[in-house]
Design an enzyme around this catalytic site. Structure first.
Site, short mmCIF file in Angstrom:
data_model
loop_
_atom_site.label_atom_id
_atom_site.label_comp_id
_atom_site.label_asym_id
_atom_site.label_seq_id
_atom_site.Cartn_x
_atom_site.Cartn_y
_atom_site.Cartn_z
N ASP A 140 44.02 53.16 39.72
CA ASP A 140 43.47 52.52 40.91
C ASP A 140 43.68 51.01 40.83
O ASP A 140 43.16 50.35 39.93
CB ASP A 140 41.96 52.82 41.00
CG ASP A 140 41.33 52.19 42.22
OD1 ASP A 140 41.43 52.78 43.31
OD2 ASP A 140 40.77 51.07 42.11
N TYR A 158 43.34 42.68 43.35
CA TYR A 158 43.18 42.61 41.89
C TYR A 158 44.27 41.77 41.22
O TYR A 158 44.20 41.49 40.02
CB TYR A 158 43.17 44.01 41.25
CG TYR A 158 42.10 44.95 41.73
CD1 TYR A 158 41.04 44.50 42.51
CD2 TYR A 158 42.13 46.29 41.41
CE1 TYR A 158 40.07 45.36 42.97
CE2 TYR A 158 41.14 47.17 41.86
CZ TYR A 158 40.12 46.69 42.65
OH TYR A 158 39.16 47.55 43.09
N LYS A 189 45.07 49.09 47.84
CA LYS A 189 44.17 48.86 48.98
C LYS A 189 44.58 47.61 49.75
O LYS A 189 45.11 46.67 49.15
CB LYS A 189 42.72 48.66 48.48
CG LYS A 189 42.31 49.63 47.40
CD LYS A 189 40.87 49.44 46.96
CE LYS A 189 40.55 50.32 45.75
NZ LYS A 189 40.87 49.73 44.45
N HIS A 212 40.06 48.32 51.96
CA HIS A 212 39.17 47.91 50.87
C HIS A 212 37.71 47.75 51.31
O HIS A 212 36.79 48.18 50.64
CB HIS A 212 39.70 46.59 50.27
CG HIS A 212 39.39 46.41 48.82
ND1 HIS A 212 40.27 45.87 47.92
CD2 HIS A 212 38.27 46.70 48.11
CE1 HIS A 212 39.71 45.83 46.72
NE2 HIS A 212 38.49 46.32 46.81
P1 NAP Z 1 32.95 50.07 35.50
O1 NAP Z 1 34.12 50.96 35.39
O2 NAP Z 1 31.63 50.63 35.86
O3 NAP Z 1 32.73 49.28 34.13
C1 NAP Z 1 33.75 48.60 33.46
C2 NAP Z 1 33.10 47.89 32.28
O4 NAP Z 1 32.63 48.86 31.33
C3 NAP Z 1 34.07 47.01 31.55
O5 NAP Z 1 33.35 45.86 31.13
C4 NAP Z 1 34.49 47.82 30.33
O6 NAP Z 1 34.79 46.99 29.25
C5 NAP Z 1 33.25 48.63 30.05
N1 NAP Z 1 33.55 49.96 29.49
C6 NAP Z 1 34.48 50.82 29.91
N2 NAP Z 1 34.44 51.96 29.17
C7 NAP Z 1 33.47 51.78 28.26
C8 NAP Z 1 32.97 52.60 27.22
N3 NAP Z 1 33.45 53.83 27.00
N4 NAP Z 1 31.95 52.11 26.45
C9 NAP Z 1 31.46 50.86 26.68
N5 NAP Z 1 31.90 50.05 27.66
C10 NAP Z 1 32.90 50.51 28.44
O7 NAP Z 1 33.24 48.86 36.55
P2 NAP Z 1 34.39 48.44 37.53
O8 NAP Z 1 35.61 48.07 36.78
O9 NAP Z 1 33.83 47.46 38.43
O10 NAP Z 1 34.68 49.77 38.38
C11 NAP Z 1 35.73 50.67 38.09
C12 NAP Z 1 36.92 50.51 39.02
O11 NAP Z 1 36.55 50.77 40.37
C13 NAP Z 1 37.48 49.09 39.09
O12 NAP Z 1 38.20 48.72 37.95
C14 NAP Z 1 38.28 49.17 40.36
O13 NAP Z 1 39.51 49.86 40.12
C15 NAP Z 1 37.33 49.99 41.24
N6 NAP Z 1 36.46 49.16 42.09
C16 NAP Z 1 36.60 49.24 43.45
C17 NAP Z 1 35.81 48.46 44.29
C18 NAP Z 1 35.99 48.54 45.77
O14 NAP Z 1 35.45 47.68 46.50
N7 NAP Z 1 36.70 49.54 46.28
C19 NAP Z 1 34.85 47.59 43.75
C20 NAP Z 1 34.70 47.55 42.36
C21 NAP Z 1 35.49 48.35 41.56
P3 NAP Z 1 36.15 47.16 28.39
O15 NAP Z 1 37.29 46.81 29.31
O16 NAP Z 1 35.97 46.23 27.26
O17 NAP Z 1 36.22 48.60 27.97
#
Ligand code: NAP
Length: 274
Positions: free
Chosen positions: A48, A53, A78, A111
């Protein structure tokens, strides 16, 4: 049915999306490239990204360099808010394709539901879909009100709505609404960016199954038929996040996690958008 890393969810147009993929927000340059390479090696088959990004170039390069054929990888990108509107979206899409070095994407999303522009943006997505340049199209951050408005205007039901989703933001009404309209729900920030790993229910459930808090959060989403896209730039975490197919949360676990809702958001609340 037993879930596995190879499990897919069938969208309303028959296209299948892997139930878990790699999120790439805040992965830049070499780190974005490396994470995608690791993820593909580990068995991830869905990535994704978004023009916002600023990593489409690295994501595309890694997909090309990986040992996986293009058809086996599900790529989502997106259209960003400042690119919305019919013509601008068409141009933004071409730019994304170029950055990704791809001839098509698997999923193209709006988005955010930008007021006054989102409906024209959707028409552009329909054209992209009909032209065969996106195998599926969808929306992100749309609330029930935004979706209702769109469904009244279009004959193409979005295939996916990507929204923030975790036990701490258990959007049950939106989930049931999307399921009733045959719109798959994809959950972002499924790990709450780590901000609820210390919750006592999460911790005791993790201990019970000998799993990590992250794994409990992801498994909870999958058992609600949510497509999950956890982000990680760390190889061990990438492994952890797909090692969730050798256990099942039982009814009591699910009930306990379902009660954790506190309308907790990491990202802005789309209900505020007219
Ligand atoms: P998330 O996936 O909830 O959390 C990511 C965080 O968790 C990072 O700091 C990562 O650090 C840590 N992490 C990952 N796996 C872990 C594990 N097994 N143990 C401990 N910590 C862990 O947050 P997000 O990146 O915001 O959301 C996921 C994806 O959704 C995004 O990357 C993006 O592609 C998408 N997104 C979309 C929107 C939208 O508006 N459509 C908004 C936000 C996000 P490390 O990298 O150090 O592992």
């Amino acid at each position: 049915m037993k879930l596995s890393i190879d499990s897919n969810l069938k969208l309303n147009n028959g296209v299948e999306i892997p139930i878990i993929g790699l999120g790439t927000w805040a992965l830049y340059g070499k780190e974005a490239h490396q994470s995608v390479i690791w993820a593909l090696d580990l068995g991830y088959r869905s990535i994704d990204t978004a023009s916002f990004y600023n990593n489409e170039l690295q994501v595309g390069r890694a997909i090309k360099e990986g040992n996986i054929s293009r058809e086996e990888v599900f790529v989502t990108t997106k259209v960003w808010n400042s690119d919305q509107g019919y013509e601008r979206t068409l141009a933004a899409f071409e730019k994304s394709l170029k950055n990704l070095s791809l001839t098509y994407v698997d999923l193209y999303l709006i988005h955010w539901p930008v007021s006054d522009l989102r409906n024209d943006t959707w028409k552009a997505l329909e054209k992209i879909y009909l032209d065969g340049k996106a195998r599926a199209i969808g929306i992100s951050n749309f609330t029930i009100r935004h979706i209702d408005e769109l469904l009244n205007l279009t004959e193409t039901t979005p295939m996916i709505n990507q929204v923030e989703f975790s036990p701490f933001l258990f959007q049950k009404e939106l989930m049931e609404y999307c399921q009733s309209k045959n719109i798959a729900l994809e959950g972002y920030c499924p790990l709450t960016r780590g901000r609820r790993f210390n919750n006592p229910i999460i911790k005791t459930t993790a201990q019970k199954h000998d799993k990590s808090p992250a794994q409990i959060l992801l498994r909870w989403g999958l058992q609600h038929d949510i497509v999950e896209i956890p982000k990680s730039g760390n190889k061990e975490h990438l492994k952890d996040n797909i090692s969730i197919f050798d256990f099942v949360l039982d009814k009591e676990d699910m009930e306990n996690l379902d009660k954790l809702n506190e309308d907790f958001r990491v990202v802005e609340d789309p209900h505020l958008i007219e």
